[in-house]
Motif scaffolding. Structure first.
Motif, PDB file in Angstrom:
ATOM      1  N   ASP A  72       0.034  -2.499  -5.036  1.00  0.00           N
ATOM      2  CA  ASP A  72      -1.250  -3.095  -5.193  1.00  0.00           C
ATOM      3  C   ASP A  72      -2.371  -2.125  -5.035  1.00  0.00           C
ATOM      4  O   ASP A  72      -3.326  -1.869  -5.824  1.00  0.00           O
ATOM      5  N   PHE A  73      -2.363  -1.353  -3.906  1.00  0.00           N
ATOM      6  CA  PHE A  73      -3.348  -0.362  -3.473  1.00  0.00           C
ATOM      7  C   PHE A  73      -2.619   0.944  -3.287  1.00  0.00           C
ATOM      8  O   PHE A  73      -1.532   1.208  -2.916  1.00  0.00           O
ATOM      9  N   ALA A  99      -8.973   4.951  -1.901  1.00  0.00           N
ATOM     10  CA  ALA A  99      -8.158   3.794  -2.016  1.00  0.00           C
ATOM     11  C   ALA A  99      -8.334   2.859  -3.281  1.00  0.00           C
ATOM     12  O   ALA A  99      -9.471   2.891  -3.610  1.00  0.00           O
ATOM     13  N   TYR A 100      -7.283   2.944  -4.365  1.00  0.00           N
ATOM     14  CA  TYR A 100      -7.653   2.623  -5.506  1.00  0.00           C
ATOM     15  C   TYR A 100      -7.024   1.250  -5.702  1.00  0.00           C
ATOM     16  O   TYR A 100      -5.721   1.205  -5.207  1.00  0.00           O
ATOM     17  N   ARG A 101      -7.480   0.455  -6.651  1.00  0.00           N
ATOM     18  CA  ARG A 101      -6.654  -0.707  -7.186  1.00  0.00           C
ATOM     19  C   ARG A 101      -5.898  -0.078  -8.118  1.00  0.00           C
ATOM     20  O   ARG A 101      -6.095   0.767  -8.852  1.00  0.00           O
ATOM     21  N   ILE A 144      -8.981   0.525   3.496  1.00  0.00           N
ATOM     22  CA  ILE A 144      -7.998  -0.552   3.010  1.00  0.00           C
ATOM     23  C   ILE A 144      -8.603  -1.970   3.117  1.00  0.00           C
ATOM     24  O   ILE A 144      -8.446  -2.666   2.268  1.00  0.00           O
ATOM     25  N   LEU A 178     -11.696  -2.475   0.859  1.00  0.00           N
ATOM     26  CA  LEU A 178     -11.226  -2.695  -0.328  1.00  0.00           C
ATOM     27  C   LEU A 178     -10.651  -4.356  -0.873  1.00  0.00           C
ATOM     28  O   LEU A 178     -11.005  -4.809  -1.697  1.00  0.00           O
ATOM     29  N   ARG A 179      -9.886  -4.807   0.167  1.00  0.00           N
ATOM     30  CA  ARG A 179      -9.503  -5.881   0.207  1.00  0.00           C
ATOM     31  C   ARG A 179     -10.594  -6.859   0.325  1.00  0.00           C
ATOM     32  O   ARG A 179     -10.557  -8.130  -0.222  1.00  0.00           O
ATOM     33  N   VAL A 191       0.848  -1.270  -0.062  1.00  0.00           N
ATOM     34  CA  VAL A 191      -0.121  -0.151   0.088  1.00  0.00           C
ATOM     35  C   VAL A 191       0.994   1.086  -0.307  1.00  0.00           C
ATOM     36  O   VAL A 191       1.906   1.555   0.793  1.00  0.00           O
ATOM     37  N   GLU A 223     -13.556  -1.184  -7.479  1.00  0.00           N
ATOM     38  CA  GLU A 223     -12.148  -0.807  -7.756  1.00  0.00           C
ATOM     39  C   GLU A 223     -11.296   0.494  -6.977  1.00  0.00           C
ATOM     40  O   GLU A 223     -10.774   0.763  -7.458  1.00  0.00           O
TER      41      GLU A 223
END
Length: 267
Positions: free
Chosen positions: A97-98, A198-200, A118, A121-122, A3, A128
Motif C-alpha cells: 500500500d505504501f 512515503a508514496y501511495r 507513514i 500519510l495514513r 509498508v 499522494e
C-alpha cells in the motif's frame, strides 16, 4: 496497510562515485559501509513488512548481500531514487500500500522519522506522497549556510503552507532570513528537508511516466516532479529528540557523520 521500505543505491555519482560503499567509523571504532548503516536504520523502523536494497550495480549487490540484505536489481536507466523505488516495487509484485524511499545516504535517519511519516500519510488521504521536515536550530542553519558559502551542496530546505502541503524544495537555504540566529539552540524559520519519502502505490507507479520537470532538472530534486504535476506532497514535521541528523552528500561529510556516530554512541 502493508509498508515496503526500499533503499535505492547507485554506484555512479558525479559528486561522490561509489558513495554507498564508503566506510564510516562508529563509536566502537568499527567501520561499516554507508549502505549497511542505512540498512540498519531501515530495519529499526516499526510497522514495516519488508526492507530491500534496490541497485543496478553488482558491487553494491554483493556488499549488501554480504551483510544479509535482500537486494532487487533495477535498471541503469532509472533517473533517480523514486524511479528506482517504483521499479523495485513493481518487481516485487506491486502489492504494498505504501512504499518508503529511505535514501542510502542517510544512515542517521531516526526510526521515528519514518514512523511519523507513514502515520502522516495514513491520516491525510488527499496526499499522494509525504516527506519529513525538521525545523533548523541555529547550529543546523549555520551549517547549511556555511556549505552554500563554500560552494558545497549541503542539505535541502522546504517551504510549505498552513495545510502542510509543500510549496517548494530547494538546495538553497529558503526562506530568506535577514536575522542571524543568536545561539545554536535558537529555533529558526527554516526547515531542513529530510530525504525520506512515503508514496501511495498508485502515485509511485505513475511517477516514471511523467516527464522530467524543469525545476526538477534545475534543482536536481526528484520530489519537484510531483509538485510540477500538481500532486500534493505532505510535509510532516518531525522532532529531533536530541539526535543529530545529516546526509552524506560529499566526501567532506564523512568526518562530520563519524563525529555524530561517536556522539550518539552508534557502533
Amino acid at each position: 496497510m502493508a509498508v515496503l521500505v526500499v533503499i535505492p543505491a547507485r554506484y555512479a555519482s558525479s559528486r561522490f562515485p561509489g558513495k554507498p560503499l564508503a566506510r564510516l567509523r562508529g563509536a566502537s571504532g568499527t567501520t561499516k559501509s554507508l549502505i549497511e548503516r542505512s540498512w540498519n536504520a531501515a530495519r529499526a523502523v516499526e510497522g514495516i513488512e519488508r526492507v530491500v536494497v534496490a541497485t543496478d550495480d553488482d558491487r553494491i549487490r554483493e556488499a549488501a548481500q554480504d551483510f544479509g540484505a535482500e537486494v532487487v536489481m533495477t535498471s541503469r536507466d532509472c533517473a533517480n531514487g523514486t524511479e528506482r523505488c517504483a521499479e523495485a516495487h513493481a518487481a516485487l509484485g506491486g502489492d504494498f500500500d505504501f512504499v518508503v524511499n529511505l535514501q542510502g545516504d542517510a544512515p542517521l535517519t531516526p526510526s521515528w522519522f519514518v514512523e511519523d511519516l507513514i502515520a502522516g500519510l495514513r491520516n491525510a488521504p488527499e496526499a499522494e506522497i509525504a516527506t519529513p521536515v525538521l525545523r533548523c536550530d541555529g547550529h543546523m542553519l549555520g551549517a547549511l549556510l556555511a556549505d552554500r558559502r563554500a560552494g558545497r551542496v549541503g542539505g535541502t530546505t522546504a517551504v510549505f503552507g498552513a495545510d502542510r502541503q509543500a510549496l517548494y524544495f530547494s538546495k538553497e537555504v529558503i526562506p530568506y532570513t535577514a536575522a542571524a540566529p543568536q545561539s545554536d539552540a535558537e529555533q529558526t524559520a527554516v526547515f531542513h528537508h529530510v530525504g525520506v519519502y512515503a508514496y501511495r502505490a498508485a502515485a509511485l507507479a505513475a511517477y516514471p511516466r511523467w516527464p522530467t520537470g524543469r525545476l526538477e532538472l534545475l534543482e536536481g530534486l526528484e520530489q519537484l516532479r510531483f509538485l510540477e504535476q500538481g500532486r500534493k506532497v505532505l510535509c510532516v514535521e518531525v522532532e529531533s529528540r536530541g539526535r543529530q541528523f545529516w546526509e552524506l552528500n560529499n566526501p567532506e561529510d564523512i568526518p562530520r557523520i563519524e563525529a555524530m556516530l561517536a556522539d550518539m554512541k552508534m557502533k
